[in-house]
Design a protein around this motif. Structure first.
Motif, short mmCIF file in Angstrom:
data_model
loop_
_atom_site.label_atom_id
_atom_site.label_comp_id
_atom_site.label_asym_id
_atom_site.label_seq_id
_atom_site.Cartn_x
_atom_site.Cartn_y
_atom_site.Cartn_z
N GLY A 54 0.79 -1.23 0.00
CA GLY A 54 0.00 0.00 0.00
C GLY A 54 0.82 1.28 0.00
O GLY A 54 0.29 2.35 0.27
N HIS A 55 2.11 1.16 -0.31
CA HIS A 55 3.00 2.33 -0.39
C HIS A 55 3.40 2.58 -1.83
O HIS A 55 3.38 1.65 -2.65
CB HIS A 55 4.25 2.12 0.46
CG HIS A 55 3.94 1.86 1.90
ND1 HIS A 55 4.43 0.78 2.57
CD2 HIS A 55 3.16 2.54 2.78
CE1 HIS A 55 3.99 0.80 3.81
NE2 HIS A 55 3.20 1.85 3.96
N VAL A 56 3.83 3.80 -2.15
CA VAL A 56 4.28 4.10 -3.50
C VAL A 56 5.44 3.17 -3.84
O VAL A 56 6.41 3.06 -3.08
CB VAL A 56 4.71 5.58 -3.64
CG1 VAL A 56 5.28 5.84 -5.03
CG2 VAL A 56 3.53 6.50 -3.37
N HIS A 57 5.33 2.49 -4.97
CA HIS A 57 6.34 1.54 -5.43
C HIS A 57 7.63 2.30 -5.74
O HIS A 57 7.61 3.40 -6.30
CB HIS A 57 5.83 0.82 -6.67
CG HIS A 57 6.68 -0.34 -7.07
ND1 HIS A 57 7.89 -0.18 -7.69
CD2 HIS A 57 6.49 -1.67 -6.94
CE1 HIS A 57 8.42 -1.36 -7.93
NE2 HIS A 57 7.58 -2.28 -7.48
N GLY A 58 8.75 1.70 -5.40
CA GLY A 58 10.05 2.31 -5.66
C GLY A 58 10.31 2.62 -7.11
O GLY A 58 11.03 3.57 -7.45
N ALA A 91 11.24 6.65 -11.34
CA ALA A 91 10.80 7.34 -12.55
C ALA A 91 10.66 8.84 -12.30
O ALA A 91 11.06 9.66 -13.14
CB ALA A 91 9.47 6.76 -13.03
N LEU A 92 10.11 9.21 -11.16
CA LEU A 92 9.94 10.62 -10.82
C LEU A 92 11.29 11.31 -10.69
O LEU A 92 11.50 12.42 -11.19
CB LEU A 92 9.12 10.76 -9.54
CG LEU A 92 8.79 12.17 -9.05
CD1 LEU A 92 8.09 13.00 -10.13
CD2 LEU A 92 7.94 12.09 -7.79
N ILE A 93 12.25 10.65 -10.05
CA ILE A 93 13.59 11.21 -9.91
C ILE A 93 14.24 11.37 -11.28
O ILE A 93 14.83 12.42 -11.59
CB ILE A 93 14.44 10.33 -8.96
CG1 ILE A 93 13.98 10.55 -7.52
CG2 ILE A 93 15.94 10.62 -9.12
CD1 ILE A 93 14.56 9.59 -6.51
N GLY A 94 14.11 10.37 -12.13
CA GLY A 94 14.68 10.45 -13.47
C GLY A 94 14.05 11.56 -14.30
O GLY A 94 14.74 12.30 -15.01
N GLN A 95 12.73 11.68 -14.22
CA GLN A 95 12.04 12.74 -14.96
C GLN A 95 12.45 14.13 -14.48
O GLN A 95 12.70 15.03 -15.29
CB GLN A 95 10.53 12.57 -14.85
CG GLN A 95 9.97 11.48 -15.70
CD GLN A 95 10.09 11.81 -17.18
OE1 GLN A 95 9.77 12.91 -17.62
NE2 GLN A 95 10.57 10.85 -17.94
N ASN A 117 11.65 7.12 3.31
CA ASN A 117 10.39 6.88 4.02
C ASN A 117 9.34 6.41 3.03
O ASN A 117 9.44 6.68 1.83
CB ASN A 117 9.89 8.17 4.69
CG ASN A 117 10.77 8.60 5.84
OD1 ASN A 117 10.75 7.98 6.90
ND2 ASN A 117 11.56 9.65 5.64
N SER A 118 8.32 5.74 3.52
CA SER A 118 7.25 5.30 2.64
C SER A 118 6.16 6.37 2.56
O SER A 118 6.09 7.27 3.39
CB SER A 118 6.66 3.98 3.14
OG SER A 118 6.11 4.15 4.43
N ALA A 134 12.33 10.07 -0.95
CA ALA A 134 13.43 9.49 -1.72
C ALA A 134 14.33 10.62 -2.20
O ALA A 134 13.91 11.78 -2.29
CB ALA A 134 12.91 8.71 -2.91
N SER A 135 15.57 10.28 -2.51
CA SER A 135 16.50 11.26 -3.07
C SER A 135 17.38 10.54 -4.09
O SER A 135 17.53 9.32 -4.06
CB SER A 135 17.36 11.91 -1.97
OG SER A 135 18.14 10.92 -1.31
N GLY A 136 17.95 11.31 -4.98
CA GLY A 136 18.78 10.69 -6.00
C GLY A 136 19.74 11.68 -6.63
O GLY A 136 19.63 12.89 -6.45
#
Length: 160
Positions: free
Chosen positions: A59-63, A68-72, A96-97, A132-134
């Motif tokens: 039930g958490h946002v899939h990694g 994909a969001l970080i890449g975009q 964190n989730s 998340a961070s990247g």
């Protein structure tokens, strides 16, 4: 019938027009709700409203969606100069989730040379919790961005 006025080429456009170009021409954005909301030279702020299909079995946002969001975000920060970019390397960390709401991704340029740019991205939830961070290294092509200069009438329904 009136003829539609063409927008300036991407590289010559102002920031609001560049945002318009990006949001209109990324099919991925229409199908999954991603949107560029702020843009400047070497940085971008994007949002992604969390949808049921973004969630994993817990039930958490899939990694994968976070990646994909970080890449975009990194790609759009690099693209802000008006030249196409290609990812060379992306690394990310999950902190964190998140199970819903809107995710905010902010990418900032750390270094840009003739053919390589380095961008850091933080993804936060609506409470400003780091999700998340990247870091992305992008190859900067010699080819100018050449989005269609006509406005496109597209909706998410075109991708269902």
């Amino acid at each position: 019938m009136t003829e539609q006025k063409l927008r300036p080429p991407f590289i010559e456009a102002d920031w609001p027009t560049k945002i318009e170009y990006m949001n209109e021409n990324e099919n991925f954005y229409h199908s999954d709700g991603l949107e560029v909301v702020e843009l400047g030279q070497g940085w971008v702020h994007m949002v992604m409203p969390v949808q049921k299909r973004h969630l994993n079995l817990q039930g958490h946002v899939h990694g994968g969606w976070l990646a994909a969001l970080i890449g975009q975000a990194a790609g759009k920060a690099g693209l802000s100069y008006g030249y196409f970019v290609t990812p060379e390397q992306v690394s990310l960390n999950y902190h964190n989730s998140c199970a819903g709401g809107v995710l905010h991704a902010v990418a900032k340029e750390k270094n840009r040379g003739k053919h390589l740019g380095i961008y850091t991205v933080d993804v936060r939830d609506e409470a400003d919790l780091l999700i998340a961070s990247g870091t992305a290294t992008l190859y900067i092509q010699d080819k100018q961005v050449d989005f269609p200069r006509e406005r496109r009438q597209i909706s998410a329904q075109d991708f269902v």
